[in-house]
Motif scaffolding. Sequence first.
Motif, mmCIF file in Angstrom:
data_model
loop_
_atom_site.group_PDB
_atom_site.id
_atom_site.type_symbol
_atom_site.label_atom_id
_atom_site.label_comp_id
_atom_site.label_asym_id
_atom_site.label_seq_id
_atom_site.Cartn_x
_atom_site.Cartn_y
_atom_site.Cartn_z
ATOM 1 N N UNK A 21 0.819 -1.218 0.000
ATOM 2 C CA UNK A 21 0.000 0.000 0.000
ATOM 3 C C UNK A 21 0.850 1.263 0.000
ATOM 4 N N UNK A 22 1.991 1.232 0.680
ATOM 5 C CA UNK A 22 2.836 2.423 0.765
ATOM 6 C C UNK A 22 3.887 2.467 -0.345
ATOM 7 N N UNK A 23 3.622 1.747 -1.445
ATOM 8 C CA UNK A 23 4.460 1.751 -2.657
ATOM 9 C C UNK A 23 5.860 1.167 -2.435
ATOM 10 N N UNK A 24 6.013 0.277 -1.492
ATOM 11 C CA UNK A 24 7.246 -0.491 -1.353
ATOM 12 C C UNK A 24 7.138 -1.685 -2.284
ATOM 13 N N UNK A 25 8.213 -1.996 -3.007
ATOM 14 C CA UNK A 25 8.198 -3.091 -3.970
ATOM 15 C C UNK A 25 9.151 -4.188 -3.491
ATOM 16 N N UNK A 26 8.631 -5.407 -3.417
ATOM 17 C CA UNK A 26 9.429 -6.573 -3.047
ATOM 18 C C UNK A 26 9.702 -7.385 -4.306
ATOM 19 N N UNK A 27 10.971 -7.585 -4.627
ATOM 20 C CA UNK A 27 11.355 -8.361 -5.796
ATOM 21 C C UNK A 27 11.703 -9.777 -5.353
ATOM 22 N N UNK A 28 11.214 -10.762 -6.126
ATOM 23 C CA UNK A 28 11.429 -12.162 -5.781
ATOM 24 C C UNK A 28 11.994 -12.934 -6.955
ATOM 25 N N UNK A 29 12.753 -13.961 -6.621
ATOM 26 C CA UNK A 29 13.310 -14.887 -7.614
ATOM 27 C C UNK A 29 12.898 -16.283 -7.183
ATOM 28 N N UNK A 30 12.083 -16.936 -7.988
ATOM 29 C CA UNK A 30 11.519 -18.249 -7.658
ATOM 30 C C UNK A 30 10.868 -18.231 -6.285
ATOM 31 N N UNK A 31 10.149 -17.154 -5.973
ATOM 32 C CA UNK A 31 9.407 -17.050 -4.731
ATOM 33 C C UNK A 31 10.194 -16.604 -3.516
ATOM 34 N N UNK A 32 11.502 -16.411 -3.669
ATOM 35 C CA UNK A 32 12.323 -15.945 -2.543
ATOM 36 C C UNK A 32 12.633 -14.472 -2.712
ATOM 37 N N UNK A 33 12.406 -13.725 -1.653
ATOM 38 C CA UNK A 33 12.650 -12.285 -1.698
ATOM 39 C C UNK A 33 14.142 -12.012 -1.817
#
Length: 77
Positions: A21-33
């Motif tokens: 909601x606060x525009x933080x983006x989590x990037x994942x590779x094969x489901x792992x952050x």
Amino acid sequence: MDNIDKRKRLEDNPFSYQITKNKTVFLEYHGKQIKILKGKDAEKFLERIEEAENEKEVQLILAKITGNFKRGNERRK
């Protein structure tokens, strides 16, 4: 585009992202952050994603922004 992904690794869509909601983006590779983007970095990333024409371009953007995080000694599931 074909010259960039010669080993066809991006076809499996290994990268994904989630936006909070606060525009933080989590990037994942094969489901792992693997990376978190906040503030201006997150805004710039979201602009680039909106401009992407297809899923392969999105995967390429995600691969480039995560950088060289793999060193070859990671275990596969």
